[in-house]
Design an enzyme around this catalytic site. Sequence first.
Site, PDB file in Angstrom:
ATOM      1  CD  GLU A  66     -80.598  39.250  22.435  1.00 39.41           C
ATOM      2  OE1 GLU A  66     -81.568  39.598  21.726  1.00 39.41           O
ATOM      3  OE2 GLU A  66     -79.702  38.487  22.038  1.00 39.41           O
ATOM      4  CG  HIS A 135     -69.934  40.742  18.513  1.00 39.52           C
ATOM      5  ND1 HIS A 135     -70.476  41.165  17.329  1.00 39.52           N
ATOM      6  CD2 HIS A 135     -70.606  39.610  18.851  1.00 39.52           C
ATOM      7  CE1 HIS A 135     -71.428  40.316  16.951  1.00 39.52           C
ATOM      8  NE2 HIS A 135     -71.522  39.371  17.860  1.00 39.52           N
TER       9      HIS A 135
HETATM   10  C1  LIG Z   1     -78.972  40.327  19.253  1.00 39.19           C
HETATM   11  C2  LIG Z   1     -77.956  39.252  19.232  1.00 39.19           C
HETATM   12  N1  LIG Z   1     -78.069  38.240  20.113  1.00 39.19           N
HETATM   13  C3  LIG Z   1     -77.153  37.249  20.125  1.00 39.19           C
HETATM   14  C4  LIG Z   1     -76.111  37.257  19.255  1.00 39.19           C
HETATM   15  C5  LIG Z   1     -75.042  36.170  19.285  1.00 39.19           C
HETATM   16  N2  LIG Z   1     -75.250  35.296  18.146  1.00 39.19           N
HETATM   17  C6  LIG Z   1     -74.630  35.535  16.982  1.00 39.19           C
HETATM   18  S1  LIG Z   1     -75.120  34.503  15.795  1.00 39.19           S
HETATM   19  C7  LIG Z   1     -76.146  33.691  16.834  1.00 39.19           C
HETATM   20  C8  LIG Z   1     -76.974  32.582  16.321  1.00 39.19           C
HETATM   21  C9  LIG Z   1     -77.841  33.057  15.219  1.00 39.19           C
HETATM   22  O1  LIG Z   1     -78.640  32.026  14.768  1.00 39.19           O
HETATM   23  P1  LIG Z   1     -79.415  32.141  13.407  1.00 39.19           P
HETATM   24  O2  LIG Z   1     -80.197  33.413  13.385  1.00 39.19           O
HETATM   25  O3  LIG Z   1     -80.154  30.884  13.222  1.00 39.19           O
HETATM   26  O4  LIG Z   1     -78.258  32.305  12.321  1.00 39.19           O
HETATM   27  P2  LIG Z   1     -77.064  31.261  12.013  1.00 39.19           P
HETATM   28  O5  LIG Z   1     -75.939  31.625  12.907  1.00 39.19           O
HETATM   29  O6  LIG Z   1     -77.553  29.898  12.251  1.00 39.19           O
HETATM   30  O7  LIG Z   1     -76.713  31.510  10.584  1.00 39.19           O
HETATM   31  C10 LIG Z   1     -76.094  34.236  18.103  1.00 39.19           C
HETATM   32  C11 LIG Z   1     -76.861  33.759  19.270  1.00 39.19           C
HETATM   33  C12 LIG Z   1     -76.011  38.350  18.367  1.00 39.19           C
HETATM   34  N3  LIG Z   1     -74.995  38.453  17.510  1.00 39.19           N
HETATM   35  N4  LIG Z   1     -76.954  39.318  18.363  1.00 39.19           N
END
Ligand SMILES: Cc1ncc(C[n+]2csc(CCOP(=O)(O)OP(=O)(O)O)c2C)c(N)n1
Lengths: 334, 330
Positions: A66, A135
């Site tokens: 971000e 959220h």
């Molecule tokens: C700081 C932040 N940015 C965006 C999100 C929205 N978000 C939640 S999970 C996710 C994907 C996360 O990917 P990864 O770290 O690979 O974990 P996975 O979901 O694949 O287990 C996103 C973009 C968030 N929760 N927190």
Amino acid sequence: MPSANGTREITYVEAVREALTQSMQADERVFLIGEDIGVYGGAFGVSAGMHAQFGGERVIDTPISEAAIVGACVGAALTGMRPVGEIQFMDFITLGMEQLVLQAAKVRFMFGGKATVPMVLRTPGGSGTGAAAQHSESLETWFTHVPGLKVVMPSSPYDAKGLLMAAIQDENPVIFVEHKLLYKVSGPVPEEPYTIPLGEPNIVREGKHLTVVATSIMVQRAKQAAEELAKEGVEIEIVDPRTLNPFDDALMIQSVVKTGKALVVHEAVKTSGYGAELVSRIVESEAFDYLEAPVRRLAGLDIPIPYNRNLEYHAVPQVENIVAEARKLVRGDY
Amino acid sequence: MAKSKNAQTSQAAAKRKLSEKQLHDMLYTMMLIRRFEEKALDLYSLGKVHGTMHLSIGQEATAVGASGALTQQDYLLNTHRGHGHCLAWGSQADLMMAEFMGKETGYCRGRGGSMHIANVDANNLGANGIVAGGLPISVGVGLSIRARNTEQVVMVVFGDGASNEGAFHESINMASIWNLPVIFLCENNQYAMSMPVEKSMNIDRISDRAAAYGIEGVTVDGNDVEAVYEAVHNARQRAVAGKGPTLIECNTYRYMGHSKSDRQAYRTRDEVKTWMDKDPIERLAGNLGMSKDDKDSLFKKAEAEIEKAVEFAEASPEPDVADIMEGVYA
Ligand SMILES: Cc1ncc(C[n+]2csc(CCOP(=O)(O)OP(=O)(O)O)c2C)c(N)n1
Ligand SMILES: [Mg+2]
């Protein structure tokens, strides 16, 4: 069916998308940047289909970073582009605060007015989806407290389109706060491009007994409350600031002069919320002499948003709370 | 299988291979995780829970292998996709299910929900709704362990996507310069929501990032429970020996969408199928030479445990609205 002037009913999410699409068609400098805004179409579907339409150079998917998304907007804006960044949930703007507050908001002033940062940061705020405390934030007042940022909070599809097109054309960094529960709300929106000047409030409904100043989703709830109250012969006037900063308060003050009573409603927590600013503006103005009752605030409880559905419901103002509060004010129970 | 009783047994276990009994227990926990999450999905479809959730179906070996190598004194910082790690840590399915359904009896009294399940009494410092949100906290837990001079370690779990946040880089660097007992467990399930790993970084292995901070980095097959166990076990030994943090990358795959609103336009069915053919539960059951009947009956046992958990959760009371202001301040 579109009417003669091309106005038809579309949803808030469609209105936002239309503003983005028409802005990108009209101005090559406009591009979108954010997490999962490409093939996925954005977490709430705002940019659905836009990656196919404009390609990956203008609808840019980013890693989860971000601070760099906000900073990339600042850098591109400083050098002739018109970036529109998306922060997937308003909560995550906390990770981009430095670039937003200490860079985007300040560079123009620090550089003696010689730089401009024409960027927009769109983000959905608010509770009501069961997404719990990390959220569901309503952080708009953080940004109204920073000179150099503009803060816009549309409450209807019509306002969403016109205000977003204006925000993209604005020469300043604009935080554009959407609401998750409003995305599916429909309303009349003209097909052709149009803008609503930033800073102008809207009298959503006229009435003589009480002025209700509400933002975002609370405008919709105030409208529902107005219908209930009208059955009892109580006519509330609803004022929507639409832009929280800058905010031309003249219409609001005139309204309070007329009704003699004011209720301020927002979803964000009460303590140090935007309602404090609105109440101050009212009592500092000539409306003070016309007040027949204390100016009241109805706002989110001073707690994080709970997960449990019932608790979540009670954490922020609902239609019945607005009705009850308005009733008391009008009856002189305060 | 819950965590081993203490550091000694855990260390001893790594010297020998995991016993058949241990592997059998691990298989059961993996099945329990799978059935828990399938049930979670059902309950959501029935409208009995709201919000969203992130399922780890397909990733069970990483959770079970990792927790299996830690002790009851160690700490866990979990991710949004955390049901598996929570169960593997030895948490009770019924209290988790109650939390998931927003009940007062849940681990967080219905205030946190799927994304925030914690069990502070068991050193499970909670799942996190913020990508990379647990990493900086792990540095503080590491400092605290050192200040208290105990034999504990902290494991922080996060995804491939999290390794692109500044918090990842800042935290690993700090843990490195201060030589803290932190295990950075990266679950590389190949996607961050819709973003494939190949498009989000120009390196082949996330564990390569360890070198930039001067710490140990390893990549293991995250669908191989024994490989994950071994890597975490070694990282723990290094940490308690004062040799600092380790970054472990576990390659795995999520079968379901990112969350409840994912149409999965960013990947193909064939790709999902390829990974399903490497299913961690099937694989371990195969290694153990289990017959189909043995497998089915173990799954049945897991189902029964989950059914009981749901019964408990459904019979539990909702939080009282009168208590809504509680718990903000200590
Ligand atoms: C700081 C932040 N940015 C965006 C999100 C929205 N978000 C939640 S999970 C996710 C994907 C996360 O990917 P990864 O770290 O690979 O974990 P996975 O979901 O694949 O287990 C996103 C973009 C968030 N929760 N927190
Ligand atoms: Mg991932």
